[in-house]
Design an enzyme around this catalytic site. Structure first.
Site, PDB file in Angstrom:
ATOM      1  N   HIS A   1      71.890 -16.572 -19.305  1.00 25.62           N
ATOM      2  CA  HIS A   1      72.828 -15.953 -18.356  1.00 25.62           C
ATOM      3  C   HIS A   1      74.269 -16.398 -18.646  1.00 25.62           C
ATOM      4  O   HIS A   1      75.199 -15.590 -18.608  1.00 25.62           O
ATOM      5  CB  HIS A   1      72.503 -16.384 -16.917  1.00 25.62           C
ATOM      6  CG  HIS A   1      71.166 -15.935 -16.414  1.00 25.62           C
ATOM      7  ND1 HIS A   1      70.108 -16.793 -16.216  1.00 25.62           N
ATOM      8  CD2 HIS A   1      70.717 -14.714 -16.043  1.00 25.62           C
ATOM      9  CE1 HIS A   1      69.076 -16.124 -15.740  1.00 25.62           C
ATOM     10  NE2 HIS A   1      69.413 -14.864 -15.635  1.00 25.62           N
TER      11      HIS A   1
ATOM     12  N   GLY B   1      70.868  -8.895 -20.596  1.00 22.77           N
ATOM     13  CA  GLY B   1      70.264  -9.574 -21.737  1.00 22.77           C
ATOM     14  C   GLY B   1      69.247  -8.683 -22.440  1.00 22.77           C
ATOM     15  O   GLY B   1      68.509  -7.927 -21.809  1.00 22.77           O
TER      16      GLY B   1
ATOM     17  N   SER C   1      63.987 -18.136 -20.049  1.00 22.40           N
ATOM     18  CA  SER C   1      63.621 -17.255 -18.933  1.00 22.40           C
ATOM     19  C   SER C   1      63.465 -18.117 -17.685  1.00 22.40           C
ATOM     20  O   SER C   1      63.014 -19.270 -17.769  1.00 22.40           O
ATOM     21  CB  SER C   1      62.282 -16.571 -19.239  1.00 22.40           C
ATOM     22  OG  SER C   1      61.710 -16.078 -18.044  1.00 22.40           O
TER      23      SER C   1
ATOM     24  N   ARG D   1      61.277 -17.826 -15.653  1.00 18.94           N
ATOM     25  CA  ARG D   1      59.852 -18.060 -15.410  1.00 18.94           C
ATOM     26  C   ARG D   1      59.275 -19.152 -16.317  1.00 18.94           C
ATOM     27  O   ARG D   1      58.135 -19.579 -16.099  1.00 18.94           O
ATOM     28  CB  ARG D   1      59.063 -16.757 -15.556  1.00 18.94           C
ATOM     29  CG  ARG D   1      59.395 -15.764 -14.429  1.00 18.94           C
ATOM     30  CD  ARG D   1      58.520 -14.526 -14.445  1.00 18.94           C
ATOM     31  NE  ARG D   1      58.676 -13.742 -13.229  1.00 18.94           N
ATOM     32  CZ  ARG D   1      59.421 -12.632 -13.119  1.00 18.94           C
ATOM     33  NH1 ARG D   1      60.102 -12.178 -14.159  1.00 18.94           N
ATOM     34  NH2 ARG D   1      59.496 -11.978 -11.971  1.00 18.94           N
TER      35      ARG D   1
END
Ligand code: PAF
Length: 274
Positions: free
Chosen positions: A33, A143, A181, A183
Site C-alpha cells: 500500500h 495494486g 497481503s 491476509r
C-alpha cells in the site's frame, strides 16, 4: 495529514486542492500500500487515501468481522508516506441507507475469483465508483496483486467514461517471493514457510510460456498437482489474456498467470504478467 470521516467534510477539504490522486484501501496497510501512496505523488498535487472495510464485497462466510482493523498504525504509516488527506468513513457515513443501486460488472465478475466469491466484484465496483464520486480524483492507483479487481475497475472506468486514469502498481513481495497481503497475518509459521510455493509455480508457468510452451492447460494442471501434493486446496491456476482475463486465443495478446489457493484457512491469491 487531515483525516475526515464525513463526505461533506471531505468534499469541502478538497475544494481548490488541485489535481487529486486517490488510493483506496481497506486498511491494515503494508509496504505494498505504501508503495502505491508514494507512486501517487507523481500523478497529482494532493494524495488522498481512504480506509474502509467494505461489507458489500465480503461473502456471508468470509472474514469481514475478523478483517484486521489497525487504524492508528495505518494513520502513522500514511502520514509518514506523505499522504495529504485520509478519508475514513464509518459504515453509517458511507452507507446511511442500504446500498440498493449497485454496479453490476459484466461476465468478468463471474470468472476466476468471481466464481469462488460470488458478488465480490459487484461490491468492489460499487464502493469504488461511490468513492470516486466522493473524492473526484483525476487518477487512482490499485495494486496488481488484485489483478482481476484492477481489470474490473479499469474496464468500468473506460466503459462509463470516468475522467480518471486507473494506474496499476507492481506487487510488493517479501524476500522469499510471497506477495504482501493483509491476509498473510493469518498464516501459521509452517504455512508462512510454505506460502512462497504459489509464486514459484507462477514463475515456472511464465518461464515455460516464454520458452514457447503453448499448452497452457498442461502447465495449469502441473501446478495444480504440485499444490495438491503440498496440501493446498486450490480454486484455480489459470493463464489468461491480461485485458479481459479470457483464455489465450492467439500469439499476440499479453498474458498473465493467476492463482488462488488455500493454505489451511487462509486463501492466498497471486499473479504474474508474462
Ligand atoms: O483492494 C482493496 O483494498 C479493496 O477491494 C478496495 C479497492 C479498497 C475496495 O474496497
Amino acid at each position: 495529514m487531515h483525516i475526515h470521516s464525513r463526505i461533506a467534510d471531505l468534499r469541502s477539504a478538497l475544494q481548490g486542492r488541485g489535481r487529486v490522486v486517490f488510493v483506496p484501501t481497506m486498511g491494515n496497510l503494508h509496504a505494498g500500500h505504501i508503495s502505491l501512496m508514494e507512486q501517487a505523488r507523481a500523478h497529482g498535487d494532493t494524495v488522498v487515501a481512504s480506509i474502509f472495510v467494505n461489507r458489500l464485497q465480503f461473502g456471508p462466510n468470509e472474514d469481514f468481522d475478523k478483517y484486521p482493523r489497525t487504524f492508528q498504525a495505518d494513520c502513522d504509516k500514511l502520514a509518514a508516506a506523505g499522504v495529504d488527506v485520509l478519508f475514513a468513513p464509518t459504515e453509517a457515513d458511507l452507507y446511511p441507507e442500504p446500498q440498493e443501486y449497485v454496479v453490476e460488472p459484466p461476465a468478468i465478475q463471474n470468472i476466476l475469483d468471481g466464481e469462488f466469491r460470488p458478488g465480490h466484484f459487484r461490491g468492489v465496483a460499487t464502493v469504488v465508483l461511490k468513492l470516486f464520486n466522493i473524492v473526484q480524483p483525476r487518477a487512482a492507483l490499485f495494486g496488481k496483486k488484485d489483478y482481476q479487481q484492477l481489470m474490473v475497475i479499469r474496464n468500468m472506468a473506460r466503459q462509463l467514461a470516468l475522467p480518471i486514469a486507473i494506474i496499476g502498481g507492481e506487487t510488493v513481495r517479501a524476500e522469499d517471493g510471497l506477495a504482501l497481503s493483509s491476509r498473510n497475518g493469518y498464516l501459521s509459521a509452517a504455512e508462512r514457510a510454505e506460502a512462497p510455493r504459489l509464486y514459484r509455480l507462477l514463475n515456472e508457468i511464465r518461464d515455460a510460456v516464454r520458452a514457447g510452451e503453448r499448452d497452457t492447460i498442461k502447465l495449469e494442471n502441473a501446478a495444480l498437482a504440485e499444490l495438491a501434493a503440498a496440501g493446498w486446496k486450490t480454486d484455480y491456476v489459470a493463464v489468461r489474456q491480461q485485458a479481459d482475463l479470457s483464455p489465450p486465443k492467439g500469439e499476440k495478446a499479453p498474458l498473465v498467470a493467476l492463482a488462488a489457493s488455500r493454505l489451511g484457512a487462509t486463501r492466498l491469491i497471486d499473479n504474474i504478467e508474462i
